[in-house]
Scaffold this active site. Structure first.
Site, PDB file in Angstrom:
ATOM      1  N   PRO A 188       0.819  -1.228   0.000  1.00 47.16           N
ATOM      2  CG  PRO A 188      -0.773  -1.551   1.649  1.00 47.16           C
ATOM      3  CD  PRO A 188       0.550  -2.068   1.157  1.00 47.16           C
ATOM      4  CD  GLU A 191      -1.133  -6.922  10.466  1.00 48.00           C
ATOM      5  OE1 GLU A 191      -2.036  -7.776  10.335  1.00 48.00           O
ATOM      6  OE2 GLU A 191      -1.280  -5.705  10.218  1.00 48.00           O
ATOM      7  NE  ARG A 237      -5.456  -4.534 -21.917  1.00 43.91           N
ATOM      8  CZ  ARG A 237      -5.501  -3.363 -22.539  1.00 43.91           C
ATOM      9  NH1 ARG A 237      -4.646  -2.414 -22.211  1.00 43.91           N
ATOM     10  NH2 ARG A 237      -6.399  -3.132 -23.475  1.00 43.91           N
ATOM     11  CG  ASP A 284      -6.043   0.393 -23.592  1.00 46.73           C
ATOM     12  OD1 ASP A 284      -4.991  -0.141 -23.234  1.00 46.73           O
ATOM     13  OD2 ASP A 284      -6.954  -0.176 -24.199  1.00 46.73           O
TER      14      ASP A 284
HETATM   15  C1  4FV Z   1      -1.502  -3.795  -1.517  1.00 47.09           C
HETATM   16  C2  4FV Z   1      -2.116  -2.730  -2.192  1.00 47.09           C
HETATM   17  C3  4FV Z   1      -1.923  -4.364  -0.229  1.00 47.09           C
HETATM   18  C4  4FV Z   1      -0.904  -5.058   2.778  1.00 47.09           C
HETATM   19  C5  4FV Z   1      -0.610  -6.024   3.876  1.00 47.09           C
HETATM   20  C6  4FV Z   1      -0.706  -7.192   1.783  1.00 47.09           C
HETATM   21  C7  4FV Z   1      -1.396  -5.877   1.636  1.00 47.09           C
HETATM   22  C8  4FV Z   1      -0.544  -7.382   3.257  1.00 47.09           C
HETATM   23  N1  4FV Z   1      -0.463  -4.198  -2.247  1.00 47.09           N
HETATM   24  N2  4FV Z   1      -1.431  -2.542  -3.354  1.00 47.09           N
HETATM   25  N3  4FV Z   1      -3.205  -2.019  -1.825  1.00 47.09           N
HETATM   26  N4  4FV Z   1      -1.078  -5.269   0.336  1.00 47.09           N
HETATM   27  O1  4FV Z   1      -2.975  -4.006   0.303  1.00 47.09           O
HETATM   28  O2  4FV Z   1      -0.443  -3.425  -3.371  1.00 47.09           O
HETATM   29  O3  4FV Z   1       0.722  -7.907   3.491  1.00 47.09           O
END
Ligand code: 4FV
Length: 251
Positions: free
Chosen positions: A90, A117, A154, A169
Site C-alpha cells: 500500500p 501485516e 496486454r 485504451d
Molecule cells: C496492496 C495494495 C496491499 C498489505 C498487507 C498485503 C497488503 C498485506 N499491495 N497494493 N493495496 N497489500 O494491500 O499493493 O501484506
C-alpha cells in the site's frame, strides 16, 4: 517478457493465468510467468516464514531471510541480469497506465508479494521499486501482482489480437474511454447513436473524442489537467463551458 513472482500462495495464480489472453500469451511464448514459493527458502527448522512483530502489536510479519534467499536464487538462475524487483504494498507508487507502459518495455520483472501485516523492512534494500494498486488494504500482494501482470502483458506486442489495440485504451489517451455499442441496434427501447451507424469515420471519430472528453470532465476532471488535448478538444470544452455558463439555472 518474463515475470518471476515470489509468493507464499502460488496456487492463487492458477485461475487468472490459465484463461483468456494471458493464457494465450503464455502458450505463444510472448510471456513467461514463474511462481516462486517463498516457503521453499525458509531455512529454520520449522520452515516458518513469518514471526511476531518486534515492539509488539497485532498480526505477523514476513521474515526477511526466505524472501531474500528466494530473490538471490532468481538472480543466480538468470546469471545476474535482473529486471526491476517490485514489492507490491500500500506504500508503493500508485499503479497507472503510464507505469504499466513503462514496465512493458522490460524483458524481466520480479514481483514480491507480501502477506500478513507486511514484510520485514530490511527486505526493501533488495528491491528496486514498490507499487500500490490502490488505497485499500488487501490480505496479500498476490492480487496486486496479478493486476500488474495483466495490465503490463496486454501491452506486449502480439498479446492482444489484431482486433484489439491498447492505443485507444482509457488512460492511454489520458482520457476515459468513449461509450461502446454493438448489436442489436435497439435494446429494450435504447437505440445506438445514429452517428455510429453513419459509416462517416471522421464524424464517428469526432463523436468518440467528444464523448471521451465529456465523460472525463464529468467523472475524472483531474485527468484533464494531464491529458494531451488538441485545439479541437479545447474548443469543444470551451463551447461546453460557455453553454453551461449561459444556462439559466435560476438561483
Ligand atoms: C496492496 C495494495 C496491499 C498489505 C498487507 C498485503 C497488503 C498485506 N499491495 N497494493 N493495496 N497489500 O494491500 O499493493 O501484506
Amino acid at each position: 517478457m518474463q515475470f518471476d513472482i515470489l509468493t507464499l500462495f502460488p496456487e492463487m495464480f492458477t485461475g487468472p493465468f490459465s484463461a483468456s489472453i494471458i493464457k494465450r500469451a503464455i502458450e505463444r511464448n510472448l510471456l513467461t510467468v514463474n511462481l516462486i514459493n517463498i516457503r521453499d527458502y525458509a531455512r529454520n527448522k520449522h520452515r516458518t516464514v513469518d514471526d511476531a512483530p518486534y515492539g509488539g502489536g497485532a498480526g505477523m510479519v514476513m521474515e526477511p531471510e526466505p524472501v531474500v534467499l528466494a530473490l538471490e536464487a532468481v538472480r543466480e538462475k538468470r546469471g545476474g541480469d535482473m529486471g526491476p524487483v517490485i514489492l507490491l504494498c500500500p506504500q508503493g507508487e500508485p499503479f497507472t497506465q503510464r507505469l504499466a507502459a513503462e514496465l512493458a518495455q522490460e524483458e524481466h520483472i520480479v514481483l514480491v508479494c507480501g502477506h500478513y501485516e507486511g514484510i520485514d523492512e530490511r527486505v526493501r534494500a533488495y528491491t528496486t521499486g514498490e507499487i500500490s494498486i490502490g488505497d485499500y488494504v488487501l490480505t496479500g500482494g498476490e492480487l496486486p501482482a496479478m493486476v500488474v501482470v495483466d495490465a503490463v502483458s496486454r501491452l506486449i506486442p502480439g498479446v492482444l489480437g489484431e482486433e484489439t489495440s491498447p492505443v485507444t485504451d482509457s488512460f492511454a489517451t489520458g482520457l476515459l474511454e468513449h461509450p461502446h455499442y454493438t448489436r442489436p441496434r435497439e435494446f429494450r427501447g435504447a437505440a445506438v447513436p445514429e452517428v455510429l451507424l453513419s459509416g462517416h469515420h471522421a464524424r464517428i471519430a469526432r463523436w468518440r473524442r467528444e464523448e471521451a472528453l465529456l465523460r472525463t470532465l464529468v467523472r475524472r476532471p483531474d485527468l484533464l489537467a494531464t491529458a494531451a488535448l488538441t485545439a479541437d478538444d479545447r474548443r469543444f470544452l470551451k463551447e461546453l463551458a460557455t453553454y453551461l455558463m449561459r444556462l439559466d439555472l435560476g438561483d
